[in-house]
Design a protein around this motif. Structure first.
Motif, PDB file in Angstrom:
ATOM      1  N   LEU A  18     -34.873 -52.567  49.027  1.00  0.00           N
ATOM      2  CA  LEU A  18     -35.793 -52.035  48.009  1.00  0.00           C
ATOM      3  C   LEU A  18     -34.793 -51.815  46.654  1.00  0.00           C
ATOM      4  N   ASP A  20     -34.792 -48.882  45.502  1.00  0.00           N
ATOM      5  CA  ASP A  20     -34.311 -47.511  45.323  1.00  0.00           C
ATOM      6  C   ASP A  20     -33.349 -47.373  46.649  1.00  0.00           C
ATOM      7  N   ARG A  22     -33.755 -48.220  49.709  1.00  0.00           N
ATOM      8  CA  ARG A  22     -34.562 -48.111  51.079  1.00  0.00           C
ATOM      9  C   ARG A  22     -34.811 -49.610  51.537  1.00  0.00           C
ATOM     10  N   GLN A  24     -36.995 -52.391  53.361  1.00  0.00           N
ATOM     11  CA  GLN A  24     -38.476 -52.859  53.560  1.00  0.00           C
ATOM     12  C   GLN A  24     -38.602 -53.357  54.808  1.00  0.00           C
ATOM     13  N   THR A 147     -50.473 -42.640  53.501  1.00  0.00           N
ATOM     14  CA  THR A 147     -49.925 -43.656  52.346  1.00  0.00           C
ATOM     15  C   THR A 147     -49.160 -44.566  52.885  1.00  0.00           C
ATOM     16  N   ARG A 150     -51.469 -47.186  54.835  1.00  0.00           N
ATOM     17  CA  ARG A 150     -52.208 -47.878  53.570  1.00  0.00           C
ATOM     18  C   ARG A 150     -50.836 -49.190  53.369  1.00  0.00           C
ATOM     19  N   ASP A 151     -49.533 -48.920  53.425  1.00  0.00           N
ATOM     20  CA  ASP A 151     -48.691 -49.723  53.141  1.00  0.00           C
ATOM     21  C   ASP A 151     -48.728 -50.779  54.338  1.00  0.00           C
ATOM     22  N   THR A 155     -49.555 -54.673  53.896  1.00  0.00           N
ATOM     23  CA  THR A 155     -48.148 -55.331  53.671  1.00  0.00           C
ATOM     24  C   THR A 155     -47.459 -55.859  55.224  1.00  0.00           C
ATOM     25  N   ALA A 159     -41.656 -48.872  53.665  1.00  0.00           N
ATOM     26  CA  ALA A 159     -40.189 -48.620  52.835  1.00  0.00           C
ATOM     27  C   ALA A 159     -39.535 -47.446  53.843  1.00  0.00           C
TER      28      ALA A 159
ATOM     29  N   ARG B 174     -40.688 -45.434  41.240  1.00  0.00           N
ATOM     30  CA  ARG B 174     -40.900 -46.148  42.474  1.00  0.00           C
ATOM     31  C   ARG B 174     -41.523 -45.569  43.502  1.00  0.00           C
ATOM     32  N   TRP B 175     -41.888 -44.038  43.321  1.00  0.00           N
ATOM     33  CA  TRP B 175     -42.008 -43.364  44.659  1.00  0.00           C
ATOM     34  C   TRP B 175     -43.200 -43.773  45.370  1.00  0.00           C
ATOM     35  N   ASP B 176     -44.415 -44.546  44.744  1.00  0.00           N
ATOM     36  CA  ASP B 176     -45.101 -45.234  45.331  1.00  0.00           C
ATOM     37  C   ASP B 176     -44.881 -46.490  45.585  1.00  0.00           C
ATOM     38  N   PRO B 177     -44.054 -46.984  46.980  1.00  0.00           N
ATOM     39  CA  PRO B 177     -43.664 -48.197  46.880  1.00  0.00           C
ATOM     40  C   PRO B 177     -44.626 -49.571  46.871  1.00  0.00           C
ATOM     41  N   ILE B 178     -45.855 -49.566  46.918  1.00  0.00           N
ATOM     42  CA  ILE B 178     -46.746 -50.407  47.224  1.00  0.00           C
ATOM     43  C   ILE B 178     -46.686 -51.561  46.436  1.00  0.00           C
ATOM     44  N   GLU B 180     -44.093 -52.728  44.833  1.00  0.00           N
ATOM     45  CA  GLU B 180     -42.945 -53.694  45.241  1.00  0.00           C
ATOM     46  C   GLU B 180     -43.046 -54.168  46.796  1.00  0.00           C
TER      47      GLU B 180
END
Ligand code: SF4
Lengths: 470, 198
Positions: A18, A20, A22, A24, A147, A150-151, A155, A159, B174-178, B180
């Motif tokens: 990603l 930043d 990290r 995926q 959170t 949710r990710d 998906t 991350a 980008r702290w909430d990566p959803i 991306e």
């Protein structure tokens, strides 16, 4: 240099890098329960998106279920609303749900392995820090926040930053009456409650080679109490024997393929580690906690720490705070401390082997007057096996209350709670202030057989003497 | 989906002392019986703020001198224990926007970054100094600057630390990566197709 399991599994599940920095990471298996998932489903609805791989998520209900009377609606309307919400979410998104009527419900970390959902060489997450339990099968398994739930729903990825890997070898033979729980408490005592921050723990050595899957799960379960986000044991024949024939494991030719693949994930003999710790099994005694952090552990024969002997001011302050809360006298033996409640259960020690082991020893014995003793199977399947083998009767006749499956007194989200400053001998995993439901309740962590010995004598004591284990 | 970059957090501060402050202490489990995070602020540190009769016992969070603080100061291994996001959510909803501690438990740290609440580390003696300054003058403005990784208060500037990826995520919004993560749908499907068990 060879590769360790962590790196192999990581590489096979990395989707990309990603912005930043990290990774995926693709998640093979997602487990959910009623406490940390409803807000995640709410976020999905807010975003107007669905669940990408609903067949890779499995749900059960454990934290809030009462273990005495499970008639709906539950006496606690909030708990009832949570279970209704979970039902609504799994139905809307097509997720497999092991509900109370299924005969397969239980603590999420007991259900996954029992169903054969937990498999080697995969990534497993759950909105629960004890997800590390599943690492016993040679998976990278770790807890995530809501959170991130949710990710994963949206998906099937999260991350994540890669961890370092610490190999912990426990060599030699455990002495009689010393259990996997003692190994876990001993490791945490040695390395500290935050010693594992930034690490995945790989457990190995002769003791782990000889352990059953359930024993491996007990140690992996408590990795998080040592600060490690995940802990694992390399898959071997013991792993395969446990998994073969379970409802969700591959069958026939697919089984043979899976076995080949799973074995290939085990760390290579010359694998590289960021750190290595060696422990001699002979040094491990039945271990109990005396304070309010899981690294406040001592052997049963030792005395309660004295702040006067602390090595630093910080350590002194921490001992004073812990003893003040625990109302225990510095310098006295821990043995002989009176207990009010005894709890055998939780995702650490609520498995069939735990109840079988204790049943063997408590037959014909009686819980001491004034002690409330609870035996809570970790799953409906564990409960059914215990009933088939007459284990529930042995416990009931000894004076334990035999309950229905759930998290029970491990944490304060269902009616099983300590009152006032009751002291509980507990087979669970956390002795934090207030953990068991009373803001002043006191928890002493130990192995199930040590809990049984405390229940029978009414005080913290050496199970090896009470039950003549030698 | 657009989220803001977080480069700086400023405000008044309050010190919540102690090592290994765990998630059960931050928010006792009985407050987790909820299906949204909306009402979590009231459970924050409940069992150390109230006595058995529901009376305030004089916790720093309830000290009127520190009311309105948006920066929490804490000790080592803050947020250890469970993965429950309820813990950072209750801190955030109470009004905090950043935490400065000696160290953080990993899941707590990640959960906090993921909701846009930066957690930075400083040595114990520096935290004690900031706490002392705040104690002497509760109106002291404390500023966490993620661009040069410092905390400033009064005429003092001290370096703080945070893992690069979290810092990068906050600075670049980008702290909430959803967004991306969702954007890489093709790569996700390719990865799934390459895994024989999916
Ligand atoms: S048994 Fe305890 S530690 Fe395990 S999942 Fe339930 S509440 Fe968490």
């Amino acid at each position: 240099m060879g590769e360790n399991l962590y790196n192999k599994v990581w590489n096979d599940h990395a989707v990309g890098t990603l912005a930043d920095g990290r990774t995926q990471l693709f998640i093979g298996t997602h487990l959910i329960h009623e406490v940390t998932s409803p807000q995640a489903f709410g976020m999905l609805r807010d975003l107007g998106i669905g669940v990408k791989f609903p067949q890779r998520t499995f749900a059960t209900v454990d934290h809030i279920v009462p273990t005495d009377n499970q008639q709906r609606p539950f006496s606690d309307p909030l708990a009832d609303a949570m279970i209704s919400e979970l039902r609504k979410n799994v139905e809307e998104f097509g997720i497999t749900y092991f509900d109370l009527a299924s005969g397969m419900q239980g603590i999420v970390h007991i259900v996954g392995p029992e169903q054969g959902i937990t498999q080697p060489g995969t990534t497993i997450v759950c909105g629960d820090s004890h997800t590390a339990t599943h690492g016993a099968f040679g998976a990278i398994a770790f807890g995530i926040g809501t959170t991130q739930v949710r990710d994963v729903l949206a998906t099937q990825t999260i991350a994540m930053e890669k961890l370092k890997v610490r190999r912990i070898n426990v060599e030699g033979e455990l002495r009689p009456g010393v259990y996997s729980k003692d190994v876990a408490l001993h490791i945490i005592r040695l390395l500290g409650a935050n010693g594992g921050i930034g690490y995945a723990y790989e457990y190995g050595g002769r003791v782990f080679d000889n352990f059953t899957m359930e024993e491996r799960m007990t140690v992996c379960n408590m990795s998080i109490e040592g600060g490690a986000r995940c802990g694992y044991v390399n898959p071997d024949q013991t792993t395969l024997n446990y998994l073969e024939g379970r409802p969700h494991t591959p069958k026939d030719a697919a089984w043979d393929d899976a076995v080949k693949r799973w074995k290939s994930y085990a760390s290579d003999a010359d694998a590289d580690y960021d750190d290595v710790v060696n422990i001699d099994a002979a040094d491990i005694e039945p271990t109990v906690t005396w304070g309010i952090s899981p690294d406040h552990g001592i052997a049963i024969s030792e005395t309660i720490p004295d702040p006067e002997n602390a090595n630093s001011e910080a350590e002194r302050a921490s001992i004073v705070e812990a003893l003040d809360y625990m109302k225990l006298p510095a310098g006295d033996p821990i043995m002989g401390t009176p207990v009010d409640v005894a709890f055998i259960g939780s995702c650490t020690n609520g498995r069939i082997s735990d109840f079988r082991e204790v049943a063997q020893h408590i037959k014909g014995r009686q819980v001491a007057d004034g002690v409330t003793a609870l035996a809570v199977p970790g799953s409906q399947i564990t409960d059914a096996i215990c009933k088939k083998e007459g284990i529930d009767k042995i416990f009931s006749e000894a004076g334990f209350e035999w309950r229905a499956a759930g998290c029970s007194m491990c944490l304060a989200m269902n009616p099983d709670k300590l009152q006032g400053d009751q002291l509980c001998a507990s087979s669970s995993n956390r002795n934090f202030k207030g953990r068991q439901g009373s803001p002043t309740g006191r928890t002493v962590l130990m192995s199930p057989l040590m809990v049984a010995a405390a229940a029978i004598t009414g005080e913290i004591t050496d199970a090896r003497e009470v039950f003549s284990v030698n | 989906m657009s989220i803001p970059a977080i480069t700086k957090v400023s405000g008044t501060a309050v010190y919540v002392p102690g090592a290994d402050v765990d998630t059960d202490r931050i928010i006792p489990a009985r407050f987790l019986k909820c299906v949204t995070f909306d009402d979590l602020a009231e459970g924050l540190f409940y069992d150390v703020r109230y006595d058995g009769d529901g009376k305030l016992v004089g916790h720093p969070l309830d000290d009127p001198r520190f009311s309105g603080a948006s920066i929490m100061l804490a000790g080592p291994n803050f947020g250890c224990g469970s993965s429950r996001e309820h813990a950072p959510q209750s801190i955030y909803r109470f009004g905090f926007r950043s935490i400065i501690a000696v160290s953080f438990a990993e899941i707590f740290f990640g959960n906090s970054t993921g909701i846009g609440m930066p957690c930075v580390c400083a040595p114990m003696e520096e935290i004690e100094k900031i706490a002392q300054a705040v104690e002497n003058d509760p109106s002291t403005q404390v500023s966490i600057n993620l661009e040069d990784m410092t905390v400033s208060y009064g005429d003092q500037v001290v370096p703080v630390s945070m893992p690069d990826s979290a810092r990068e995520a906050l600075l670049s919004a980008r702290w909430d990566p959803i967004g991306e993560l969702l954007g890489n749908a093709r790569a996700i499907e390719d990865r799934a197709a390459a895994l024989p068990y999916i």
